[in-house]
Design an enzyme around this catalytic site. Sequence first.
Site, PDB file in Angstrom:
ATOM      1  N   TRP A 156       0.796  -1.222   0.000  1.00  0.00           N
ATOM      2  CA  TRP A 156       0.000   0.000   0.000  1.00  0.00           C
ATOM      3  C   TRP A 156       0.828   1.271   0.000  1.00  0.00           C
ATOM      4  O   TRP A 156       0.299   2.349  -0.237  1.00  0.00           O
ATOM      5  CB  TRP A 156      -0.900   0.025   1.251  1.00  0.00           C
ATOM      6  CG  TRP A 156      -0.148  -0.297   2.503  1.00  0.00           C
ATOM      7  CD1 TRP A 156      -0.033  -1.525   3.099  1.00  0.00           C
ATOM      8  CD2 TRP A 156       0.663   0.591   3.289  1.00  0.00           C
ATOM      9  NE1 TRP A 156       0.794  -1.459   4.206  1.00  0.00           N
ATOM     10  CE2 TRP A 156       1.234  -0.157   4.348  1.00  0.00           C
ATOM     11  CE3 TRP A 156       0.973   1.953   3.224  1.00  0.00           C
ATOM     12  CZ2 TRP A 156       2.095   0.382   5.303  1.00  0.00           C
ATOM     13  CZ3 TRP A 156       1.831   2.506   4.173  1.00  0.00           C
ATOM     14  CH2 TRP A 156       2.375   1.719   5.186  1.00  0.00           C
ATOM     15  N   ASN A 157       2.139   1.168   0.324  1.00  0.00           N
ATOM     16  CA  ASN A 157       2.864   2.425   0.562  1.00  0.00           C
ATOM     17  C   ASN A 157       3.236   3.181  -0.710  1.00  0.00           C
ATOM     18  O   ASN A 157       3.424   4.391  -0.675  1.00  0.00           O
ATOM     19  CB  ASN A 157       4.072   2.215   1.483  1.00  0.00           C
ATOM     20  CG  ASN A 157       5.080   1.247   0.918  1.00  0.00           C
ATOM     21  OD1 ASN A 157       4.824   0.573  -0.069  1.00  0.00           O
ATOM     22  ND2 ASN A 157       6.231   1.174   1.544  1.00  0.00           N
ATOM     23  N   LYS A 180      -2.334  -8.631  -7.732  1.00  0.00           N
ATOM     24  CA  LYS A 180      -3.186  -8.307  -6.591  1.00  0.00           C
ATOM     25  C   LYS A 180      -2.607  -7.102  -5.848  1.00  0.00           C
ATOM     26  O   LYS A 180      -1.524  -7.188  -5.270  1.00  0.00           O
ATOM     27  CB  LYS A 180      -3.268  -9.484  -5.612  1.00  0.00           C
ATOM     28  CG  LYS A 180      -4.334  -9.248  -4.553  1.00  0.00           C
ATOM     29  CD  LYS A 180      -4.107  -9.993  -3.259  1.00  0.00           C
ATOM     30  CE  LYS A 180      -3.276  -9.247  -2.274  1.00  0.00           C
ATOM     31  NZ  LYS A 180      -3.891  -8.037  -1.690  1.00  0.00           N
ATOM     32  N   ALA A 182      -2.580  -4.156  -2.762  1.00  0.00           N
ATOM     33  CA  ALA A 182      -2.888  -4.194  -1.325  1.00  0.00           C
ATOM     34  C   ALA A 182      -4.348  -3.832  -1.111  1.00  0.00           C
ATOM     35  O   ALA A 182      -4.918  -3.013  -1.842  1.00  0.00           O
ATOM     36  CB  ALA A 182      -1.994  -3.201  -0.586  1.00  0.00           C
ATOM     37  N   GLY A 234       6.781  -6.202  -0.425  1.00  0.00           N
ATOM     38  CA  GLY A 234       6.052  -6.205   0.842  1.00  0.00           C
ATOM     39  C   GLY A 234       6.967  -6.685   1.946  1.00  0.00           C
ATOM     40  O   GLY A 234       8.189  -6.539   1.856  1.00  0.00           O
ATOM     41  N   SER A 235       6.379  -7.283   2.963  1.00  0.00           N
ATOM     42  CA  SER A 235       7.172  -7.668   4.132  1.00  0.00           C
ATOM     43  C   SER A 235       8.004  -8.923   3.856  1.00  0.00           C
ATOM     44  O   SER A 235       7.647  -9.759   3.022  1.00  0.00           O
ATOM     45  CB  SER A 235       6.229  -7.927   5.309  1.00  0.00           C
ATOM     46  OG  SER A 235       5.343  -8.967   4.970  1.00  0.00           O
ATOM     47  N   GLU A 256      11.057  -7.827  -3.318  1.00  0.00           N
ATOM     48  CA  GLU A 256      11.518  -6.550  -2.752  1.00  0.00           C
ATOM     49  C   GLU A 256      10.921  -6.473  -1.356  1.00  0.00           C
ATOM     50  O   GLU A 256       9.725  -6.212  -1.198  1.00  0.00           O
ATOM     51  CB  GLU A 256      11.007  -5.369  -3.591  1.00  0.00           C
ATOM     52  CG  GLU A 256      11.487  -5.361  -5.024  1.00  0.00           C
ATOM     53  CD  GLU A 256      12.922  -4.890  -5.175  1.00  0.00           C
ATOM     54  OE1 GLU A 256      13.556  -4.522  -4.178  1.00  0.00           O
ATOM     55  OE2 GLU A 256      13.412  -4.907  -6.313  1.00  0.00           O
ATOM     56  N   LEU A 257      11.751  -6.724  -0.328  1.00  0.00           N
ATOM     57  CA  LEU A 257      11.188  -6.938   1.009  1.00  0.00           C
ATOM     58  C   LEU A 257      11.569  -5.819   1.976  1.00  0.00           C
ATOM     59  O   LEU A 257      11.904  -4.725   1.560  1.00  0.00           O
ATOM     60  CB  LEU A 257      11.633  -8.313   1.512  1.00  0.00           C
ATOM     61  CG  LEU A 257      11.360  -9.455   0.520  1.00  0.00           C
ATOM     62  CD1 LEU A 257      11.894 -10.780   1.032  1.00  0.00           C
ATOM     63  CD2 LEU A 257       9.880  -9.564   0.196  1.00  0.00           C
ATOM     64  N   CYS A 290      10.234   1.435   2.522  1.00  0.00           N
ATOM     65  CA  CYS A 290      11.216   0.400   2.868  1.00  0.00           C
ATOM     66  C   CYS A 290      12.628   0.952   2.838  1.00  0.00           C
ATOM     67  O   CYS A 290      13.543   0.296   3.310  1.00  0.00           O
ATOM     68  CB  CYS A 290      11.076  -0.750   1.900  1.00  0.00           C
ATOM     69  SG  CYS A 290      11.140  -0.182   0.216  1.00  0.00           S
ATOM     70  N   GLU A 387      12.190  -2.608  11.332  1.00  0.00           N
ATOM     71  CA  GLU A 387      11.886  -1.290  10.773  1.00  0.00           C
ATOM     72  C   GLU A 387      10.623  -0.751  11.451  1.00  0.00           C
ATOM     73  O   GLU A 387       9.664  -1.479  11.678  1.00  0.00           O
ATOM     74  CB  GLU A 387      11.784  -1.328   9.245  1.00  0.00           C
ATOM     75  CG  GLU A 387      10.649  -2.066   8.673  1.00  0.00           C
ATOM     76  CD  GLU A 387      10.673  -2.146   7.148  1.00  0.00           C
ATOM     77  OE1 GLU A 387      11.300  -1.322   6.490  1.00  0.00           O
ATOM     78  OE2 GLU A 387      10.014  -3.066   6.636  1.00  0.00           O
TER      79      GLU A 387
END
Length: 483
Positions: A156-157, A180, A182, A234-235, A256-257, A290, A387
């Site tokens: 979502w960021n 898909k 967020a 995402g995470s 990309e975490l 991130c 984080e």
Amino acid sequence: MNLNDPTLLRTDSYVNGAWTAAPGDRRFAVTNPATGETVAEVADLGAAETTAAIDAAVPAQKAWAARTAKDRAMVMRKWYELIMANAEDLAVILTTEMGKPITEARGEIAYGASFIDWFAEEARRICGDVMESPIPDKRFLTFKQPVGVFGAITPWNFPIAMITRKVAPGIAAGCACVLKPAEQTPLSALALAELAERAGIPAGVINIVTGMDGPAIGKTLCDDDRIRKMTFTGSTEVGRILMRQSAGTLKKMSLELGGNAPLIVFDDADIDTAIAGTMASKYRNAGQTCVCANRIFVQDGIYDEFARRLTEATAAMKVGNGMEDGVEQGPIIDGQGLNKIERHVADARAKGAEVLTGGGRHALGGTYFEPTVLTGMTPEMEMFREETFGPVAGLFRFSTDDEAVAMANDTEFGLAAYIFTNNTSRLFRVSEALEYGMVSANTGIFSSEVGPFGGVKSSGLGREGSKYGIDEFLEIKFVCVGL
Ligand code: NAP
């Protein structure tokens, strides 16, 4: 929501070129984090509809890949132009569902669109090789071919840019996707799909499946062997799940975490540059990126002055609804995010940190949090390991270069790192010693479609953007021809 073109506000999923509601018209609410109001009710698709999207993507991908790269590039260029022509509406949609200040949303639209422009050009430069053959009557060559249909899951960021950074290189290479977004930010994704349709991207090439059940949609994508690649931002926790789930069908992966970015300020840094860079890196998107500085290491000789100046600049920030003029920090995305920030500040205080400004929920209520500066941070605190994803600048003191590098590298993550110094040899030595995918020196903002974005260690696999980004969506085929 006040849009010049209200038809950009789509609330159904986009599958096989058709706006698609869920069975029984199931829907979920999208909330404006600045006000708590419901903005829209969006189609809540699940596993069966995800499979239907894959069914559509498979033949669409073959037809799309059969077109020339130049032809694909021209359609993409049209998409880019439509995004730029509708940038203001897209920025309003983005701020309304996500909360970032409208100036930052405008920046994200231009940044997100730049990947489409860039990869439209890169599509035309996909080149195989002809190698010198070691055998007289054989010829060796390679073709670069699209991986096929890929699954994409985005956070979502950055509701626009994290999509274009995946979809643009993918479709430039001749792939099709099932994406898909967020659940907090589906409206930006659907507006992008509306513009993709107007640009002439064929039905089935880009499919947007909106839904509340991320795990079911993700598992469907991972289990299906027609999906040849997964790309995820995402995470780290969810990245690991997707990698584990993709083992059965051995997919190509791009992840990309999470990050835990160090920002190191040396005594010899230009203090104005260091303060401006720290403000930009730390407080962009209310600290919810991130690559936001998460641990700020400041050398002895400059520590007190840096802390004082950072506190002044932080205390002067305007917090509020991102749609209002001059607002520099919007709300936190949701209560869960807010709780994590509060937990980190409480933990740091309990272990001896001092609050120089901020430190708690903002008087505006909701999910607003005060821009905060903490000093006296130590590696025992939670903020050193995890984080924070919020507007909290925690300052750690150090004496030597080796000490700074050792603390910076003492984390499972390795996405972005920042250094501020006017000593060129130190700049190179420290950049080389940092175990990170990206190093930003004497600037707080570095991301661009031209530079490779990505991390090492638990921050992920692969690179997005740049001349390398398209390789993630291509397979190399070796062809040996006997004469
Ligand atoms: P998240 O919980 O991992 O969610 C990201 C996406 O994954 C969402 O679309 C989410 O769907 C979906 N998801 C959740 N659980 C899933 C599952 N079991 N299977 C498949 N999909 C699943 O992360 P977040 O909290 O939204 O985003 C913040 C994280 O992203 C931070 O750690 C940040 O550092 C990282 N990030 C990294 C980069 C980068 O480029 N490295 C960029 C931005 C953010 P729902 O929305 O439906 O839950």
